[in-house]
Design a protein around this motif. Structure first.
Motif, short mmCIF file in Angstrom:
data_model
loop_
_atom_site.label_atom_id
_atom_site.label_comp_id
_atom_site.label_asym_id
_atom_site.label_seq_id
_atom_site.Cartn_x
_atom_site.Cartn_y
_atom_site.Cartn_z
N LYS A 28 2.66 -9.27 5.73
CA LYS A 28 1.22 -9.04 5.60
C LYS A 28 0.74 -7.93 6.53
O LYS A 28 -0.13 -7.14 6.16
CB LYS A 28 0.45 -10.33 5.91
CG LYS A 28 0.52 -11.36 4.79
CD LYS A 28 -0.20 -12.65 5.21
CE LYS A 28 -0.02 -13.76 4.18
NZ LYS A 28 -0.46 -15.06 4.72
N ASP A 29 1.27 -7.89 7.75
CA ASP A 29 0.86 -6.85 8.70
C ASP A 29 1.22 -5.46 8.19
O ASP A 29 0.42 -4.53 8.24
CB ASP A 29 1.51 -7.07 10.07
CG ASP A 29 1.02 -8.35 10.73
OD1 ASP A 29 -0.15 -8.71 10.47
OD2 ASP A 29 1.79 -8.98 11.46
N CYS A 30 2.43 -5.32 7.72
CA CYS A 30 2.88 -4.00 7.23
C CYS A 30 2.15 -3.61 5.96
O CYS A 30 1.90 -2.43 5.72
CB CYS A 30 4.38 -3.98 7.02
SG CYS A 30 5.29 -4.04 8.58
N ALA A 31 1.82 -4.61 5.14
CA ALA A 31 1.12 -4.31 3.89
C ALA A 31 -0.24 -3.68 4.15
O ALA A 31 -0.80 -3.00 3.30
CB ALA A 31 0.98 -5.58 3.06
N LYS A 32 -0.77 -3.89 5.38
CA LYS A 32 -2.08 -3.33 5.73
C LYS A 32 -1.98 -1.87 6.14
O LYS A 32 -3.00 -1.18 6.25
CB LYS A 32 -2.68 -4.12 6.90
CG LYS A 32 -3.29 -5.45 6.49
CD LYS A 32 -4.02 -6.07 7.69
CE LYS A 32 -3.78 -7.57 7.75
NZ LYS A 32 -3.58 -8.08 9.10
N LYS A 33 -0.77 -1.40 6.42
CA LYS A 33 -0.60 -0.01 6.85
C LYS A 33 -0.98 0.96 5.73
O LYS A 33 -0.88 0.62 4.55
CB LYS A 33 0.85 0.24 7.27
CG LYS A 33 1.24 -0.49 8.53
CD LYS A 33 2.69 -0.23 8.90
CE LYS A 33 3.02 -1.02 10.16
NZ LYS A 33 4.37 -0.85 10.62
N PRO A 34 -1.37 2.18 6.11
CA PRO A 34 -1.68 3.17 5.07
C PRO A 34 -0.47 3.39 4.16
O PRO A 34 0.68 3.33 4.62
CB PRO A 34 -1.98 4.45 5.85
CG PRO A 34 -2.13 4.05 7.27
CD PRO A 34 -1.51 2.71 7.46
N LYS A 35 -0.75 3.66 2.92
CA LYS A 35 0.29 3.83 1.92
C LYS A 35 1.28 4.93 2.32
O LYS A 35 2.49 4.81 2.12
CB LYS A 35 -0.36 4.19 0.58
CG LYS A 35 0.22 3.42 -0.60
CD LYS A 35 -0.47 3.81 -1.90
CE LYS A 35 0.51 4.50 -2.81
NZ LYS A 35 -0.10 5.44 -3.73
N GLU A 36 0.76 6.00 2.90
CA GLU A 36 1.61 7.13 3.29
C GLU A 36 2.62 6.69 4.34
O GLU A 36 3.77 7.10 4.31
CB GLU A 36 0.78 8.29 3.87
CG GLU A 36 -0.24 8.88 2.91
CD GLU A 36 -1.46 8.00 2.72
OE1 GLU A 36 -1.92 7.42 3.73
OE2 GLU A 36 -1.94 7.86 1.59
#
Ligand SMILES: [Zn+2]
Length: 121
Positions: A28-36
């Protein structure tokens, strides 16, 4: 038992994943990172994988060629080095020995970029 996240590259508790995240190996934490940012991490791992393969195929080479044009300097750099390796010695067998003998500078670049580890020797 937890679950592995491909972006932060570690095992995390099951509750750190949504159902979709579990499937895609992203917490979940990483999924919040910008797509780029996620894309860059994926591409870096992809480039490392090509070196681990027993052979870098023609298809891999054309993919690497595209990655050399990345806006991200690190990705462009890594892709350039691995592309060169793939052209010179696509087969993994004895690759480092061969490079040490015939393409010392390229081997040095691999090392500087962190693409080879001491235990690869
Ligand atoms: Zn993660």
């Amino acid at each position: 038992m937890g679950h592995w996240c491909r972006i932060c590259d570690r095992n995390r508790a099951n509750e750190k994943f949504s159902a979709k995240g579990r499937k895609n190996h992203i917490c979940k934490d990483c999924a919040k990172k910008p797509k780029e940012e996620i894309e860059i991490i994926d591409q870096e791992q992809e480039i490392f994988r090509y070196l681990q393969q027993s052979n870098i195929s023609a298809k891999n080479l054309s993919r690497l060629e595209r990655l050399t044009k990345s806006q991200n300097q690190r990705i462009a750099e890594l892709a350039t080095i691995v592309l060169e390796v793939g052209r010179i010695k696509p087969n993994k067998r004895q690759r480092l020995k061969f490079l040490a003998k015939e393409h010392r500078e390229l081997l040095q670049e691999l090392d500087d970029a962190g693409l080879i580890m001491a235990h690869d020797w």
